[in-house]
Write a protein that holds these residues in place. Structure first.
Motif, PDB file in Angstrom:
ATOM      1  N   VAL A 456       0.562  -1.394   0.121  1.00 24.36           N
ATOM      2  CA  VAL A 456       0.338   0.055   0.036  1.00 24.36           C
ATOM      3  C   VAL A 456       0.846   1.863  -0.268  1.00 24.36           C
ATOM      4  N   ALA A 457       0.635   2.255  -0.631  1.00 25.40           N
ATOM      5  CA  ALA A 457       1.507   3.660  -0.641  1.00 25.40           C
ATOM      6  C   ALA A 457       0.368   4.956  -1.521  1.00 25.40           C
ATOM      7  N   THR A 458       0.586   5.620  -0.378  1.00 29.69           N
ATOM      8  CA  THR A 458       0.199   7.079  -0.831  1.00 29.69           C
ATOM      9  C   THR A 458       0.888   8.591  -0.792  1.00 29.69           C
ATOM     10  N   SER A 459       0.410   8.874  -2.085  1.00 27.61           N
ATOM     11  CA  SER A 459       0.749  10.349  -2.385  1.00 27.61           C
ATOM     12  C   SER A 459       0.679  11.066  -1.248  1.00 27.61           C
ATOM     13  N   ARG A 460       1.914  12.149  -0.986  1.00 30.63           N
ATOM     14  CA  ARG A 460       2.345  13.410  -0.375  1.00 30.63           C
ATOM     15  C   ARG A 460       1.302  14.355  -0.144  1.00 30.63           C
ATOM     16  N   ARG A 464      -3.826  10.691  -4.467  1.00 32.85           N
ATOM     17  CA  ARG A 464      -3.930   9.083  -4.226  1.00 32.85           C
ATOM     18  C   ARG A 464      -3.125   8.226  -3.899  1.00 32.85           C
ATOM     19  N   ILE A 465      -4.157   6.954  -3.968  1.00 37.78           N
ATOM     20  CA  ILE A 465      -3.382   5.686  -3.199  1.00 37.78           C
ATOM     21  C   ILE A 465      -3.802   4.638  -3.984  1.00 37.78           C
ATOM     22  N   ALA A 466      -2.385   3.583  -3.615  1.00 40.12           N
ATOM     23  CA  ALA A 466      -2.010   2.350  -4.918  1.00 40.12           C
ATOM     24  C   ALA A 466      -1.951   1.026  -3.210  1.00 40.12           C
ATOM     25  N   LEU A 473      -2.111  -3.474 -10.164  1.00 34.36           N
ATOM     26  CA  LEU A 473      -1.851  -2.225  -9.380  1.00 34.36           C
ATOM     27  C   LEU A 473      -3.363  -1.893  -9.242  1.00 34.36           C
ATOM     28  N   TYR A 474      -3.983  -1.867  -8.181  1.00 33.82           N
ATOM     29  CA  TYR A 474      -4.379  -0.656  -8.213  1.00 33.82           C
ATOM     30  C   TYR A 474      -4.639   0.584  -7.368  1.00 33.82           C
ATOM     31  N   VAL A 475      -5.371   2.069  -8.310  1.00 31.28           N
ATOM     32  CA  VAL A 475      -5.011   2.947  -7.958  1.00 31.28           C
ATOM     33  C   VAL A 475      -6.137   4.419  -7.828  1.00 31.28           C
ATOM     34  N   LEU A 519       6.668  -0.507  -2.518  1.00 32.03           N
ATOM     35  CA  LEU A 519       6.136   1.164  -3.848  1.00 32.03           C
ATOM     36  C   LEU A 519       5.873   1.935  -3.038  1.00 32.03           C
ATOM     37  N   ARG A 520       5.720   2.840  -3.906  1.00 36.60           N
ATOM     38  CA  ARG A 520       5.957   4.474  -3.074  1.00 36.60           C
ATOM     39  C   ARG A 520       5.795   6.057  -4.581  1.00 36.60           C
ATOM     40  N   PHE A 521       5.332   6.500  -4.445  1.00 34.83           N
ATOM     41  CA  PHE A 521       4.801   7.664  -4.959  1.00 34.83           C
ATOM     42  C   PHE A 521       6.479   8.385  -4.295  1.00 34.83           C
ATOM     43  N   THR A 522       6.278   9.480  -5.751  1.00 36.35           N
ATOM     44  CA  THR A 522       7.343   9.820  -5.644  1.00 36.35           C
ATOM     45  C   THR A 522       7.007  11.241  -5.071  1.00 36.35           C
ATOM     46  N   GLU A 523       7.981  12.725  -5.093  1.00 36.50           N
ATOM     47  CA  GLU A 523       7.596  14.762  -5.097  1.00 36.50           C
ATOM     48  C   GLU A 523       5.791  14.008  -5.968  1.00 36.50           C
TER      49      GLU A 523
END
Length: 553
Positions: A456-460, A464-466, A473-475, A519-523
């Motif tokens: 699980v990853a979330t944007s800054r 967005r949640i992935a 991949l679910y977004v 899994l990660r979001f970038t900036e």
């Protein structure tokens, strides 16, 4: 296309009944359909009322409304499953996914990459397009075999590398060499060492720490923060024998001892003052949890198996325990005091990550709730007795005990503080609360039942949640402020409400070529990075494709 053979009135009726992604897929398939779709005011307004957004649309020209609908469609990532194409780096070597690490900090995203069969750790700054690649070479690689087991950032200017050393027995070795001597006296599979690499060029040194008391154990997880680190140990012969140990106060064992001879062939790209000095170190340690139950001062942990991942939270005052096949951490432990406490004081207890939440008027479910990814802080008017209002938004997952179906939701918790609040928002503190309520359901979520679990990853900014389930991949796109405020402005239309009256977010489902282990979001809100079995993956989600980058090897 048969649609073009229909009269304009029927085409408008069909477009009116399309969902928003289908509306634009049809609109951009031909010039005639685009003309009809961009000028059919009634159909556009109908779609605007069924697409999340602020519905101040009266009085605007049709051209503006069409562009507004297109903007909302982009915000919801409509059609991303068709245009989001991943690229991969480092495909010539196989990444050791268990040993590698992705770290998101306040202003950067960094990676520690370990390749199978290699003893060098590669440090990358993901956010820097012209990033320098720093190589962290393990001491002793020329006199034996080095196997990198785990890596971790300390949150500041250092990197921990946990490795196993096995001396080469087919050549003459210096039997007084600390690596060789300890390895030969320890387990036949080699000895475990921890190397702390200073990334500050002014501190050109590597601190080495040994674990003779854990001979016969293997490390399953490593986590670090600025002043301490933790390791999960499991007995190699008895898998039911496992422990979590906290270490603190890393210091030189003998500052006068000259160990420069250990630093032969130890290089770190980017440091120009010669090879780093090797310093043998020591630190204080205490067992935080144990499966054996022999020590009355150690908290027992027998119900869920060994810890396979550790994470520090709340500025190092919490330690999160992750177990196999879990999507969210299973237990957490408060560690306000460092090792070295009085012998009569018990270790902090393990708290289960379980919270009963009302799912529907007739059903409550037990949720595992992640660390909040979004929060708000509203200052009350002190002249009128107002208090500060804190709200937190977090990802949670629950499984029905009888019917065994699983649901993923976004949950909110809130609190009020005194009139003279001077605190800054700290999302790590949000997990301290016990009362949560559901504000949205992640539609289309599918639980992964393998030992790896979902990633699980979330944007800054929290838009967005992935979730990565093996190769799927679910977004989900979301407006976190509107959700945390209960959709009071009507940003989400009634058609987006679930049977439980919560907002049901709709996912974009992307089939990948590789299995995601981290899994990660970038900036950027619309760019994902993942460590996969095919290499380091970049996935731009934005429709324009401006964020696409060339793959390198």
């Amino acid at each position: 296309m048969m649609l073009l053979q229909l009269p304009t009135e029927l085409i408008q009726l069909i477009l009116r009944n399309c969902d928003t992604p289908g509306y634009f897929q049809a609109a951009f398939s031909s010039r005639r359909l685009y003309e009809i779709a961009s000028t059919s005011r009634e159909a556009i307004i109908h779609r605007l009322h069924h697409t999340p957004g602020y519905n101040d649309i009266e009085g605007h020209p049709t051209k503006y409304l069409f562009s507004e609908l297109m903007k909302r469609s982009y915000e919801q990532l409509d059609g991303a499953e068709h245009y989001a194409k991943p690229t991969y780096e480092f495909q010539r070597r196989v990444i050791d996914c268990r040993a590698s690490t992705l770290e998101t900090s306040k202003d950067s995203l960094r990676a520690l990459l370990v390749f199978k069969g290699y003893s060098t750790v590669h440090l990358l700054n993901i956010g820097n397009r012209n990033r320098p690649e720093v190589e962290l070479t393990s001491p002793g690689q020329d006199i034996g075999k080095i196997e990198i087991i785990q890596t971790a950032f300390d949150g500041k200017c250092g990197v921990y590398v946990l490795h196993r050393f096995l001396p080469s027995l087919d050549r003459e070795l210096d039997m007084n060499h600390p690596f060789v001597k300890q390895a030969l006296e320890s387990h036949p599979n080699g000895s475990i060492h921890l190397a702390y690499h200073h990334l500050d060029p002014q501190k050109n040194a590597i601190h080495m720490l040994d674990f003779p008391e854990w001979q016969g154990y293997r490390p399953l997880a490593l986590a670090a923060t600025d002043d301490k680190f933790a390791i999960s140990w499991q007995n190699t012969l008895d898998p039911l024998d496992y422990h979590v140990v906290l270490y603190a106060g890393l210091r030189d064992e003998d500052e006068d001892e000259d160990e420069d001879h250990l630093s032969d062939n130890v290089t770190e790209q980017g440091k120009k003052d010669g090879p780093p000095k090797i310093i043998h170190a020591t630190c204080e340690a205490c067992v935080l949890s144990s499966s054996t139950g022999q020590d009355t001062h150690v908290y027992p942990s027998q119900r869920t198996g060994p810890v396979v991942k550790l994470t520090f939270n709340d500025r190092g005052f919490q330690l999160l325990y992750h177990y196999r096949a879990q999507n969210v951490y299973g237990d957490f432990q408060r560690i306000h005091h460092l090792p070295g406490r009085g012998q009569g004081e018990h270790r902090p207890r393990l708290n289960a990550n379980a919270c009963t939440v009302q799912f529907s008027p007739s059903l409550s479910l037990q949720f595992s709730i992640g660390i909040p990814f979004f929060g708000t802080h509203e200052f009350g008017d002190p002249d009128h007795g107002g208090r500060c209002h804190w709200q937190y938004l977090a990802f949670g997952i629950a499984t029905h005990r009888v019917e065994q179906w699983t649901v993923a939701c976004l949950l909110k918790s809130e609190t009020y503080t005194g009139r003279r609040c001077t605190h800054l928002l700290n999302l790590g503190r949000g997990r301290r609360f016990d009362h949560w309520q559901i504000v949205a359901q992640l539609g289309g979520f599918r639980e992964l039942t393998t030992s790896q679990g979902s990633r699980v990853a979330t944007s800054r900014r929290g838009t967005r949640i992935a979730v990565a389930n093996w190769k799927t991949l679910y977004v989900w796109a979301l407006n976190p402020f509107e959700l945390i405020e209960g959709n009071r402005t009507g940003y989400y239309p009634p058609s987006w409400e679930s049977s439980t009256s919560a907002i049901e977010l709709r996912p974009v489902v992307i089939q990948l070529e590789a299995v995601c282990s981290q899994l990660r979001f970038t900036e950027k809100e619309d760019e994902l990075v993942a460590i996969t079995d095919h290499g380091l993956m970049y996935l731009p989600l934005g429709y324009s494709g401006n964020d696409k980058r060339l793959a390198e090897s």
